[in-house]
Design a protein around this motif. Structure first.
Motif, short mmCIF file in Angstrom:
data_model
loop_
_atom_site.label_atom_id
_atom_site.label_comp_id
_atom_site.label_asym_id
_atom_site.label_seq_id
_atom_site.Cartn_x
_atom_site.Cartn_y
_atom_site.Cartn_z
N THR A 2 0.69 -1.16 -0.15
CA THR A 2 -0.08 0.03 0.10
C THR A 2 0.82 1.35 -0.09
O THR A 2 0.45 2.46 -0.04
CB THR A 2 -1.04 0.14 1.19
N GLY A 3 2.11 0.93 0.27
CA GLY A 3 3.05 2.07 0.24
C GLY A 3 3.01 3.11 1.47
O GLY A 3 3.52 4.03 1.59
N LYS A 4 2.41 2.25 2.63
CA LYS A 4 2.59 3.04 3.93
C LYS A 4 3.33 2.35 4.92
O LYS A 4 3.68 0.96 4.65
CB LYS A 4 1.10 3.03 4.34
N ILE A 5 3.79 2.89 5.85
CA ILE A 5 4.71 2.10 6.75
C ILE A 5 3.83 1.62 7.94
O ILE A 5 2.70 2.21 8.19
CB ILE A 5 5.46 3.24 7.79
N CYS A 10 8.21 1.32 15.91
CA CYS A 10 9.52 1.56 15.20
C CYS A 10 10.35 2.37 16.06
O CYS A 10 9.69 3.11 16.83
CB CYS A 10 9.11 2.22 13.89
N ILE A 11 11.89 2.26 15.95
CA ILE A 11 12.38 3.03 16.80
C ILE A 11 13.34 3.75 15.53
O ILE A 11 14.07 3.21 14.89
CB ILE A 11 13.25 2.29 17.77
N PRO A 43 3.52 9.42 15.45
CA PRO A 43 2.61 8.41 16.02
C PRO A 43 2.88 7.61 17.21
O PRO A 43 4.11 7.85 17.37
CB PRO A 43 2.50 7.50 14.83
N SER A 44 2.27 7.21 17.99
CA SER A 44 2.64 6.63 19.36
C SER A 44 3.59 5.22 19.07
O SER A 44 4.11 4.97 20.04
CB SER A 44 1.23 6.18 20.25
N TRP A 45 3.21 4.71 17.90
CA TRP A 45 4.24 3.57 18.00
C TRP A 45 5.72 3.89 17.17
O TRP A 45 6.57 3.02 17.30
CB TRP A 45 3.38 2.56 16.66
N LEU A 46 6.00 5.22 16.95
CA LEU A 46 7.32 5.71 16.77
C LEU A 46 8.05 6.09 17.79
O LEU A 46 7.67 7.11 18.64
CB LEU A 46 7.24 6.77 15.56
#
Length: 185
Positions: A2-5, A10-11, A43-46
């Protein structure tokens, strides 16, 4: 596809945030000020992990990060424990190091404990120092002959000096590569 991360953890590691300050732009944000301004939009996951030299810690004072100082091992026991665990795992994973210390000297487990304490105190939080010393012991470039560790390098500078002398044992051997080294360094 989809071209999205993907939104998994992720760090981003920024090693030497203080070095970016030496190359400040004439206008706009520095790396530290950019991260500080835009951190709430991440984003919270980064997750962000930054390193800063102790002498330049002021750069990170505005950042809402949890801070750990690896230099002041007296104030925080975690770096000491991490280094001790690292040394133990290296000796366990590579019995060659353990055997080089024990076989030649016929010294018991206390030498390993003394060596660990010595390396932790000299390292001042530097895993690189510990790794390089253990590598030199493993290769046989450093031989511990007694409970004294006078033969061990006291800092990274001495390790590099020893490594240089081992690699270039004569001025002739250095002359062959001096031109290349002077350009690359």
């Amino acid at each position: 596809s989809t071209g999205k991360i993907p939104a998994t953890l992720c760090i981003i590691v920024v090693d030497g945030l203080c070095e970016a300050e030496q190359h400040r732009p004439d206008c706009g944000d520095t790396l530290a000020s950019f991260v500080t301004k835009h951190l709430n939009q991440f984003p919270s996951w980064l997750k962000i992990v930054c390193t800063v030299r102790s002498s330049m810690v002021d750069i990170s004072r505005l950042m809402p990060f949890y801070k750990i100082c690896l230099d002041s091992t007296g104030a925080d026991e975690r770096p000491i424990k991490d280094l001790s665990d690292y040394i133990a795992s290296c000796m366990k994973a590579n019995p060659k190091i353990f055997s080089k210390i024990h076989n030649r000297n016929k010294i018991k487990k206390s030498l390993t404990t003394k060596l660990t304490s010595f390396l932790v105190s000299r390292a001042n939080g530097s895993f690189l120092y510990v790794k390089l010393v253990l590598d030199l012991i493993e290769r046989g470039s450093l031989v511990i002959k007694s409970g004294s560790f006078k033969v061990l390098p006291q800092n990274l500078s001495e390790i590099y000096h020893l490594g240089f002398n081992l690699k270039f044992s004569s001025s002739h051997s250095f002359d062959q590569v001096s031109d290349i080294l002077s350009i690359s360094l």
